[in-house]
Design an enzyme around this catalytic site. Structure first.
Site, mmCIF file in Angstrom:
data_model
loop_
_atom_site.group_PDB
_atom_site.id
_atom_site.type_symbol
_atom_site.label_atom_id
_atom_site.label_comp_id
_atom_site.label_asym_id
_atom_site.label_seq_id
_atom_site.Cartn_x
_atom_site.Cartn_y
_atom_site.Cartn_z
ATOM 1 N N CYS A 15 0.976 -1.167 -0.083
ATOM 2 C CA CYS A 15 0.068 0.029 0.022
ATOM 3 C C CYS A 15 0.996 1.165 0.068
ATOM 4 C CB CYS A 15 -0.807 0.270 1.238
ATOM 5 S SG CYS A 15 -1.628 -1.572 1.703
ATOM 6 N N ASP A 389 23.310 -26.093 13.378
ATOM 7 C CA ASP A 389 22.784 -27.151 12.359
ATOM 8 C C ASP A 389 24.117 -27.608 11.597
ATOM 9 O OD1 ASP A 389 21.062 -28.518 10.272
ATOM 10 O OD2 ASP A 389 21.683 -26.952 9.094
ATOM 11 N N ASP A 570 21.002 -22.507 8.230
ATOM 12 C CA ASP A 570 21.302 -22.123 7.054
ATOM 13 C C ASP A 570 19.882 -21.278 6.378
ATOM 14 O OD1 ASP A 570 19.687 -24.147 6.212
ATOM 15 O OD2 ASP A 570 21.696 -25.194 5.563
ATOM 16 N N ASP A 574 15.474 -24.994 7.792
ATOM 17 C CA ASP A 574 15.437 -24.716 9.262
ATOM 18 C C ASP A 574 14.461 -23.899 9.609
ATOM 19 O OD1 ASP A 574 17.471 -26.900 9.398
ATOM 20 O OD2 ASP A 574 18.885 -25.312 9.031
HETATM 21 P P1 ADP Z 1 21.819 -31.194 8.317
HETATM 22 O O1 ADP Z 1 20.921 -31.237 9.524
HETATM 23 O O2 ADP Z 1 23.064 -31.703 8.474
HETATM 24 O O3 ADP Z 1 21.838 -29.882 7.756
HETATM 25 P P2 ADP Z 1 19.782 -31.878 6.471
HETATM 26 O O4 ADP Z 1 18.926 -32.161 7.426
HETATM 27 O O5 ADP Z 1 19.523 -30.802 5.543
HETATM 28 O O6 ADP Z 1 21.139 -32.068 7.094
HETATM 29 O O7 ADP Z 1 19.908 -33.211 5.445
HETATM 30 C C1 ADP Z 1 20.124 -34.625 6.123
HETATM 31 C C2 ADP Z 1 20.594 -35.634 5.190
HETATM 32 O O8 ADP Z 1 19.462 -35.858 3.951
HETATM 33 C C3 ADP Z 1 21.663 -35.271 4.399
HETATM 34 O O9 ADP Z 1 22.747 -35.732 5.136
HETATM 35 C C4 ADP Z 1 21.872 -36.110 3.042
HETATM 36 O O10 ADP Z 1 21.995 -37.334 3.305
HETATM 37 C C5 ADP Z 1 20.183 -35.999 2.878
HETATM 38 N N1 ADP Z 1 19.750 -35.086 1.885
HETATM 39 C C6 ADP Z 1 18.882 -33.890 2.162
HETATM 40 N N2 ADP Z 1 18.579 -33.213 1.049
HETATM 41 C C7 ADP Z 1 19.080 -34.022 -0.008
HETATM 42 C C8 ADP Z 1 19.208 -33.950 -1.467
HETATM 43 N N3 ADP Z 1 18.682 -32.608 -1.997
HETATM 44 N N4 ADP Z 1 19.856 -34.789 -2.204
HETATM 45 C C9 ADP Z 1 20.358 -35.815 -1.469
HETATM 46 N N5 ADP Z 1 20.313 -36.072 -0.191
HETATM 47 C C10 ADP Z 1 19.687 -35.282 0.386
HETATM 48 MG MG MG Z 2 20.626 -28.032 6.902
#
Ligand code: ADP
Ligand code: MG
Length: 677
Positions: A15, A389, A570, A574
């Site tokens: 607005c 994280d 990041d 999250d």
């Molecule tokens: P962190 O908690 O360390 O930030 P994430 O929760 O983002 O990790 O992801 C956990 C796991 O899930 C990764 O270690 C990976 O094995 C898998 N993962 C997440 N996103 C992807 C993706 N786009 N391609 C392949 N594996 C993935």
């Molecule tokens: Mg992460």
């Protein structure tokens, strides 16, 4: 003529833009700026009369709820005040020194009073009528007029002169600390060179659309976020990160608005409109930061509302009781009561708390740390536990050496690579971005039903086959050595070994946080073995194999235990956890907009040590605020007692008041020089 008005009931940024547009389109208005952050409207127009009504009519047509009203206190110019002050002093001196007849003397003195006191009196009156509150202007006016009436004319003049000098110095000091913030505001780009056929024309960044092509020459600011499509260069990112490191970019790299092009000429395909670009987000954030007030700040502003009336009533009671129960002369009692009013001026206290937070947020922004409100800055000093994280926060998130291993000989390495790369292209995860860089394929295939399973992996169909990419649990595979497994129709046919480095700043950060008595812990979706290895390296607790939901629930447990918890992530997957934490801190790559939105504090570069710095800053700010309050209150109490016993003359009371205010301001400015960041 330039006019400034206040805006009320304006609650959407869109607005605000609409109103601004309508005003700018009006033929009688040269320029209109709506500041959504501090609800101010600036108008430049040749019109001389009824400007407010004119503007109100235009605004009513656009947004009927929005109210435009006159400024309460006109924008004050320091120089005007200095001239008024000098004139007043001159007249006053003339009145006391010149050897002329008594009537003329009196006239000169009265004029001097009027000139010096006029503005203060008006402010007091306006506050009284509009907000039904008494403030420091009221105290000063009463003291001066009172002094004149009990024939302490020099004292009265001294009060207002010292008070005016104090105000002028105070305005200067406040301006100085504002500069720290406005330096950051300088990142606003003025124009963009838009490509039109073979030519480039200068346009307003706000008029550029997604997919437009712009060119940025050496020395220019990048006006909008985008991808480089031609040329290469080094960019200075200091406006975003607080550090003048150069970022080398070439074709295919993403760049953010606010970075400065140092050498080459680059062509950029714009990926987000101006309002969604990094610069706008940052500016909006800093402008709004002071809206989310810390408890202390609210307390002080509430206090100052009841403070002045209380002081005023006490002064009256003092005179009443004094004349009933002592035999001190009435004039003398009055004099003491007026001194009491002067010394009770709450300026030092009222200004030092908000100014401290303001300076502190400004300082942090300069260092590449964005804080969304003084309440978070304040809360940081109480943090009991910080949860990190893992991927992209503790680790760089830039994976190296991806190795694809085929587990089922039915498939070739090339075929699996093709499937993986095309699938990961659709994911936002740092792992995905690294994989498409590391495993090279130029073949594009059609992918359907893409789904991102946060904390687990991704799934899609290709050629009628069900594909899953993700951690060992997601792919239901027995070993957990690799980070990513590849499933085709629920059978694991390959895996990818990919390594990620721990950030250099991780270890020193965690060590010094621990030294501060803060418990550190990692939450991760990664497998047990890998996570324990990282945790051992850093000597830190870890909870592993967590889905985003598990992270949320674990964090909630701590918060229910009344711990003050900060979560560092990041901002990509999250967001709910960042929002739940008492303080959400994101390490947003350089200025990723999702990170800026999701958290309370944004570390613009990926340096974990800044977390340490900002906690130190929080403690330092708190210390300054405490010093200021203790100093101001104790000086006042002492002078107050002395004045009740007639030891301190009135002018000395003002002197003390102004002195205290200035010293607290100077003390506050130390925040801008804070080194440990
Ligand atoms: P962190 O908690 O360390 O930030 P994430 O929760 O983002 O990790 O992801 C956990 C796991 O899930 C990764 O270690 C990976 O094995 C898998 N993962 C997440 N996103 C992807 C993706 N786009 N391609 C392949 N594996 C993935
Ligand atoms: Mg992460």
């Amino acid at each position: 003529m330039k006019y400034k008005f206040n805006i009320k009931n304006l609650d959407c940024a869109n607005c605000a833009r609409k109103i601004e547009e309508a005003l700018n389109n009006d033929k009688n208005i040269t320029k209109a700026v709506v500041n959504f952050a501090n609800l101010k409207l600036t108008i430049e127009t040749p019109l001389e009369t009824n400007v407010l009504k004119y503007v109100q009519k235009i605004v009513k047509n656009i947004e009927s709820d929005v109210i435009i009203y006159e400024n309460e206190v006109k924008q004050e110019d320091i120089y005007d005040n200095i001239i008024i002050l000098l004139l007043g002093i001159f007249l006053g001196l003339a009145g006391f020194i010149l050897k002329v007849n008594d009537t003329l003397k009196e006239i000169l003195i009265v004029f001097s009073y009027i000139i010096l006191l006029f503005k203060t009196f008006l402010k007091a009156l306006k506050m009284l009528i509009k907000n039904k509150t008494l403030n420091e202007n009221f105290l000063i006016t009463i003291s001066c007029v009172g002094a004149y009436l009990i024939n302490e004319k020099i004292e009265g003049l001294m009060v207002i002169i010292l008070y005016s000098i104090g105000k002028i110095l105070e305005a200067k000091a406040v301006n100085n600390s504002r500069k720290a913030i406005s330096e950051l505001m300088n990142i606003k780009p003025e124009y963009a060179n838009k490509k039109m056929g073979k030519k480039f024309i200068k346009t307003n960044p706000e008029d550029i659309k997604v997919d437009d092509i712009i060119i940025v020459k050496p020395g220019e600011k990048i006006p909008l976020d985008g991808t480089v499509i031609k040329g290469s260069s080094s960019l200075n990112t200091s406006a975003l990160t607080g550090e003048s490191t150069l970022l080398k970019v070439m074709k295919g790299d993403n760049v953010l608005s606010g970075m400065i092009n140092e050498d080459g000429i680059i062509e950029i395909k714009v990926t987000s409109s101006y309002e969604d670009s990094a610069v706008s987000k940052i500016l909006e954030l800093v402008e709004n930061a002071t809206d989310k007030k810390a408890k202390q700040e609210n307390f002080v502003s509430k206090m100052s509302k009841i403070y002045t009336p209380t002081v005023f009533i006490l002064a009256i009671l003092f005179v009443l009781f004094g004349s009933l129960f002592t035999n001190i002369e009435f004039d003398n009692l009055l004099y003491r009561a007026l001194t009491f009013l002067v010394i009770s001026c709450p300026c030092a206290i009222a200004i030092s708390v908000p100014l401290s937070y303001f300076a502190s947020i400004g300082k942090a922004s300069k260092e590449g740390i964005l804080i969304k409100g003084s309440t978070y800055l304040d809360e940081l000093k109480n943090v009991d536990r910080i949860i990190f994280d893992k991927t992209g926060t503790i680790t760089t998130g830039k994976f190296e050496h991806a190795e694809l291993i085929v587990l089922d000989k039915k498939y070739s390495k090339d075929e699996l690579t093709k499937i993986v790369v095309n699938g990961e292209k659709l994911s936002n995860h740092p792992i995905a971005k690294s994989i498409i860089n590391l495993l090279d394929t130029c073949e594009n295939i059609e992918i359907k039903d893409f789904k991102e399973h946060k904390g687990e992996g991704i799934s899609f169909t290709y050629n009628g086959k069900k594909i899953k990419l993700g951690n060992y649990k997601f792919c239901q595979f027995k070993d957990e050595n690799a980070l990513i497994y590849i499933n085709i129709n629920d059978k694991t046919v390959g895996k990818i070994n990919i390594t990620d480095k721990i950030k250099e700043s991780a270890k020193p950060t965690i060590n010094s946080l621990k030294n501060k008595g803060i418990i550190c812990e990692i939450f991760t979706g990664d497998s047990k073995t890998k996570s324990l290895e990282t945790a051992k390296n850093l000597d830190i607790d870890v909870s592993y194999e967590l889905l985003p939901n598990d992270k949320y629930n674990l964090l909630e447990k701590y918060i229910n235990k009344k711990e003050v918890v900060a979560f560092v992530g990041d901002g990509i997957n999250d967001a709910p956890t960042l929002a739940l934490a008492n303080i959400g801190i994101s390490m947003g790559g350089i200025g990723s907009t999702s990170a800026i939105e999701a958290s309370d504090i944004v570390i613009m570069n990926d340096d974990l040590l800044k977390i340490n710095g900002v906690i130190d800053l929080s403690h330092f700010t708190n210390r300054i605020i405490k010093q200021n309050l203790i100093f101001a209150i104790s000086t006042k109490v002492i002078v107050l007692i002395l004045s009740a016993f007639n030891i301190v003359p009135m002018w000395l009371a003002v002197f003390a008041d102004v002195g205290v205010t200035l010293l607290t301001i100077l003390n506050t400015l130390r925040i801008l020089k804070f080194k440990k960041m």
